[in-house]
Design an enzyme around this catalytic site. Sequence first.
Site: not given
Ligand code: NAP
Length: 261
Positions: A156, A170
């Site tokens: 991130s 985070y």
């Molecule tokens: P998201 O939409 O909240 O989706 C999270 C995914 O991870 C879902 O598939 C969820 O499963 C799964 N998950 C969450 N906790 C878990 C656990 N304890 N064990 C197994 N699976 C788990 O997240 P996202 O925004 O796509 O983020 C994906 C990655 O990108 C993360 O590492 C996040 O930190 C990073 N990121 C995101 C952003 C942003 O702005 N969105 C920015 C920078 C970095 P369920 O569907 O079953 O809940």
Amino acid sequence: MTKTDPGPTPPPNSRPVALITGGSRGIGAATARRLAAEGFDIALSYASREDAARAVLADVEAAGARGLAHKGDLGDPAAVLALFHAVDGAFGRLDVLVNNAGVTAPPGPLIDAEIDDLSRLFDVNILGAFVAAREAGRRMARGRGGAGGVIVNISSVAARLGSPNEFIHYGASKAALDVLTRALAVELGPEGVRVAGVAPGTTLTDIHAERGQHDKPAQVAARTPLRRNGTAEDMANAVAWLVSDEAPFVSGTTITVSGGL
Ligand code: NAP
């Protein structure tokens, strides 16, 4: 053949296999769909949203890929091991790991943070990702009988910005992933394994609303040079390039995909 004889070992999958943790929603789901279109068979993990995992699986299979969806809390190392065991059983090979599953904790200054929240965040974002990288490396390393591969860690911009007053925990967890990317690339390069990262800026997924930060994406978009948020597909595009034959000399580095922020 006796009843206990497991029979001949099935041949390994003919198509390359990508495992995407947290592949049921957001960036992981977009990555699963994209890599299926690129010719990978797909294993995805999820925490609880079986409906979402099934929807991604259906898209992956419609693209001609074989798919596996595995439920488990990656904050528990035993669940990470069970995930890799399931992938071994279903495919018999692993070419790509996308270490994508990640969580945030309640936003606020560190002095107000709850210890349980810190522990949970570090368990999922660091311990889970490290155990997954270890398991992938063991399977991919040529010195262990593997055929090489690629590990992509989803970091991130918070790792660089630190996110004071909001998400130091985070940001620090993602900085740990950046170290993993740089150093594991050194350990595994001679083994035929590339390790790289993608550092998204604020991306339009569920992660913000789940922490009550409904307005955050719009606020960040307003101060982003390209004047928008990222999409999950923007991030999937970067992952697809990193794991492709077009990036054979890219390792130990993290690509920022943030619209210039
Ligand atoms: P998201 O939409 O909240 O989706 C999270 C995914 O991870 C879902 O598939 C969820 O499963 C799964 N998950 C969450 N906790 C878990 C656990 N304890 N064990 C197994 N699976 C788990 O997240 P996202 O925004 O796509 O983020 C994906 C990655 O990108 C993360 O590492 C996040 O930190 C990073 N990121 C995101 C952003 C942003 O702005 N969105 C920015 C920078 C970095 P369920 O569907 O079953 O809940």
